[in-house]
Design a protein around this motif. Structure first.
Motif, short mmCIF file in Angstrom:
data_model
loop_
_atom_site.label_atom_id
_atom_site.label_comp_id
_atom_site.label_asym_id
_atom_site.label_seq_id
_atom_site.Cartn_x
_atom_site.Cartn_y
_atom_site.Cartn_z
N GLU A 60 12.10 16.04 -27.38
CA GLU A 60 11.74 16.33 -28.87
C GLU A 60 12.69 15.72 -29.56
O GLU A 60 12.49 15.09 -30.57
CB GLU A 60 11.45 17.89 -28.88
N HIS A 63 12.03 11.86 -29.76
CA HIS A 63 10.99 11.62 -30.49
C HIS A 63 11.35 11.70 -32.15
O HIS A 63 10.98 10.82 -32.71
CB HIS A 63 10.08 12.62 -30.22
N ARG A 64 12.15 12.67 -32.41
CA ARG A 64 12.63 12.85 -33.60
C ARG A 64 13.47 11.85 -34.20
O ARG A 64 13.66 11.14 -35.34
CB ARG A 64 13.50 14.39 -33.90
N LEU A 66 13.54 8.63 -32.92
CA LEU A 66 12.88 7.60 -33.08
C LEU A 66 12.05 7.51 -34.39
O LEU A 66 11.89 6.41 -34.79
CB LEU A 66 11.88 7.33 -31.68
N ARG A 67 11.54 8.60 -34.67
CA ARG A 67 10.85 8.73 -35.95
C ARG A 67 11.77 8.60 -37.02
O ARG A 67 11.23 7.90 -37.96
CB ARG A 67 10.20 10.29 -35.89
N ASP A 68 12.85 9.17 -37.15
CA ASP A 68 13.90 8.94 -38.10
C ASP A 68 14.15 7.42 -38.28
O ASP A 68 14.20 6.92 -39.48
CB ASP A 68 15.16 9.50 -38.02
N LEU A 70 12.18 4.77 -37.37
CA LEU A 70 11.03 4.08 -38.23
C LEU A 70 11.11 4.23 -39.71
O LEU A 70 10.52 3.45 -40.35
CB LEU A 70 9.91 4.44 -37.29
N THR A 71 11.14 5.66 -39.78
CA THR A 71 11.24 6.05 -41.37
C THR A 71 12.19 5.10 -42.16
O THR A 71 11.82 4.65 -43.23
CB THR A 71 11.34 7.49 -41.43
N ASP A 74 11.07 1.95 -42.93
CA ASP A 74 10.05 1.79 -44.09
C ASP A 74 10.90 2.15 -45.43
O ASP A 74 10.43 1.57 -46.36
CB ASP A 74 8.99 2.97 -43.79
#
Length: 90
Positions: A60, A63-64, A66-68, A70-71, A74
């Protein structure tokens, strides 16, 4: 006179190794060149030394991260849009 080496018959077991203990999977992690992504992937190594029920927290967290990452990609301004080849039509 030559000395012959004698190989033990059957599999060799490590006497002090608990087969139920956590063990590294030995999966290589190739650097991506993005520091945030590489840090998140390096965190996966922490799961190698935890029992299975401890993996969820690591996964988790990764995942957090990697998500950050990617954000953050963007949120960066991109190159300017090319000028329109069409005139304004009203």
């Amino acid at each position: 006179m030559a000395v012959e080496s004698v190989e033990p018959e059957g599999p060799v077991e490590e006497p002090d190794r608990d087969p139920a203990a956590p063990a590294p999977l030995g999966v290589p992690r190739t650097p991506t060149g993005n520091a945030d992504v590489d840090a998140a992937l390096d965190r996966l190594a922490d799961a190698d030394h935890l029992p299975t029920d401890g993996h969820v927290e690591v996964y988790e967290d990764v995942h957090r991260g990697l998500r950050d990452a990617l954000t953050a990609l963007d949120a960066r301004p991109g190159p300017p849009a090319p000028p329109s080849t069409y005139g304004n039509r009203s």
